[in-house]
Design a protein around this motif. Structure first.
Motif, PDB file in Angstrom:
ATOM      1  N   LYS A 190       0.900  -0.703  -0.012  1.00  0.00           N
ATOM      2  CA  LYS A 190       0.185  -0.495   0.083  1.00  0.00           C
ATOM      3  C   LYS A 190       0.760   0.471  -0.240  1.00  0.00           C
ATOM      4  N   ILE A 191       1.926   1.375   0.545  1.00  0.00           N
ATOM      5  CA  ILE A 191       3.060   2.609   0.093  1.00  0.00           C
ATOM      6  C   ILE A 191       4.180   1.938  -0.761  1.00  0.00           C
ATOM      7  N   ARG A 198      10.706   7.775  -3.148  1.00  0.00           N
ATOM      8  CA  ARG A 198       9.858   7.535  -1.738  1.00  0.00           C
ATOM      9  C   ARG A 198       9.002   6.567  -1.044  1.00  0.00           C
ATOM     10  N   GLY A 199       9.426   5.207  -0.420  1.00  0.00           N
ATOM     11  CA  GLY A 199       8.090   4.246  -0.483  1.00  0.00           C
ATOM     12  C   GLY A 199       8.427   2.852  -0.153  1.00  0.00           C
ATOM     13  N   TYR A 200       8.174   1.308   0.011  1.00  0.00           N
ATOM     14  CA  TYR A 200       7.923   0.590   0.353  1.00  0.00           C
ATOM     15  C   TYR A 200       8.643  -0.096  -1.122  1.00  0.00           C
ATOM     16  N   TRP A 213       4.222   6.659   4.577  1.00  0.00           N
ATOM     17  CA  TRP A 213       4.648   6.316   5.906  1.00  0.00           C
ATOM     18  C   TRP A 213       4.037   4.928   6.734  1.00  0.00           C
ATOM     19  N   PRO A 214       4.240   3.965   7.180  1.00  0.00           N
ATOM     20  CA  PRO A 214       3.765   2.963   7.802  1.00  0.00           C
ATOM     21  C   PRO A 214       2.535   3.580   8.017  1.00  0.00           C
ATOM     22  N   PHE A 271       4.765   4.530  14.764  1.00  0.00           N
ATOM     23  CA  PHE A 271       6.085   4.678  13.173  1.00  0.00           C
ATOM     24  C   PHE A 271       6.898   5.937  12.962  1.00  0.00           C
ATOM     25  N   GLN A 272       6.188   7.197  12.530  1.00  0.00           N
ATOM     26  CA  GLN A 272       6.280   7.833  11.797  1.00  0.00           C
ATOM     27  C   GLN A 272       6.647   8.738  12.811  1.00  0.00           C
TER      28      GLN A 272
END
Length: 326
Positions: free
Chosen positions: A79-80, A89-91, A130-131, A136-137
């Motif tokens: 999803k990210i 930016r991301g996973y 962000w997760p 987390f963030q």
């Protein structure tokens, strides 16, 4: 390439005299700067003792949060994914990262310095993803602020170690005071015994400073010394592993070298490198204090343009430039 030697040891340097600006004396600071200079000339890598600067329970909590995210079902992590933003930016999925044209055996999340007027169709100019893992963030953003402070302090200590005066340091500081930083959260599954590659292939960092909170796995991070020898940079309690990138090589006209390193990870763990980089618009050129280095010619570059050229082949997804560090 052979296995790494565990007999060699990178220097350990405490940054405390620079971190505590009120209690440290000039002699202590000079000793730190001299040690940093020697480490950068000889190795390009060193351990930085931050035990007096940071609550060591903090990065442990960050590793726990990383573990929680990477344990999620693939559909949740996706999803990210990079494709939802600027492909930087991301996973990234397992083996989506590529080094030297070969898939790396790790997954990760990349967080970059936020930009004004984000546009995900523009390389590197999207928004961070962000997760949704609880806390987390917030906790990672606190760590980012500490690493930005540490990066600037380390830059100052290194500047004086190079022999710069206060005015020359101010000029250099203006190139990094709005650092286009990157933070990676990396998950390493155990590298299969029959795997013919690496968790992360041999490479040099192309930015300024790498501040790595390493996981406990030994013999994972390996550094290539000028003696043509791979050594293990095993984690040391209370320390992070630091190395210089190609920008310091340019600033010093080749006196400091960005050093090859790789990851051969046989455990299942998580590490958090923070990359303190120049400003996106910084013009990086050899510093007058560096002098001339025989047989070396380093041309000035604009960091953002250099970065764009470097990161174009780092992911095996869409051929849109993204970002990647070790």
């Amino acid at each position: 390439m052979g296995s790494a030697d565990s007999g060699s040891q990178l220097p350990i340097i405490s940054i405390a005299p620079y971190w505590d600006s009120q209690s440290a004396n000039t002699t202590e600071r000079e000793a730190v700067s001299k040690a940093l200079h020697a480490a950068c000339v000889e190795y390009g890598f060193f351990y930085l003792d931050i035990s007096q600067c940071v609550d060591l329970a903090e990065p442990e909590e960050l590793a726990r949060l990383a573990r929680e995210f990477f344990a999620l079902p693939q559909v949740e992590k996706d999803k990210i994914a990079l494709k939802h933003q600027d492909f930087a930016r991301g996973y990234q999925r397992l083996k989506e990262n590529v080094t030297n044209g070969k898939a790396d055996n790790h997954e990760g999340i990349d967080i970059y310095r936020p930009v004004e007027n984000p546009d995900k169709s523009r390389p590197l100019w999207g928004e961070n993803q962000w997760p949704t893992v609880l806390g987390f963030q917030t906790k990672y953003e606190k760590w980012i602020e500490k690493m930005k402070k540490l990066g600037m302090i380390l830059m100052e200590a290194m500047a004086y170690g190079l022999g710069m005066n206060a005015e020359e340091w101010r000029d250099l500081r203006a190139q990094v005071d709005d650092s286009f930083w990157v933070m990676r959260i990396i998950g390493y599954p155990s590298l299969p015994d029959d795997h013919d590659g690496f968790s992360c292939g041999a490479h040099k960092d192309y930015g300024c400073l790498t501040l790595l909170y390493a996981d406990p796995t030994k013999s994972a991070l390996q550094v290539f010394l000028r003696k043509r020898l791979w050594i293990n940079a095993d984690p040391i309690p209370g320390c992070i592993v630091c190395n210089i990138g190609e920008m310091w090589e340019i600033w010093t006209n080749g006196l400091y070298k960005s050093t090859l390193h790789r990851v051969v990870h046989r455990g299942t763990n998580y590490r958090i490198p923070f990359f303190f980089e120049p400003n996106f618009t910084a013009r990086v050129a050899p510093l007058p204090v560096a002098g001339d280095t025989p047989n070396e010619v380093y041309k000035p570059i604009v960091y953002g343009e250099f970065l764009m050229k470097k990161v174009g082949s780092n992911f095996s997804v869409d051929p849109v430039p993204g970002g990647k560090h070790d």
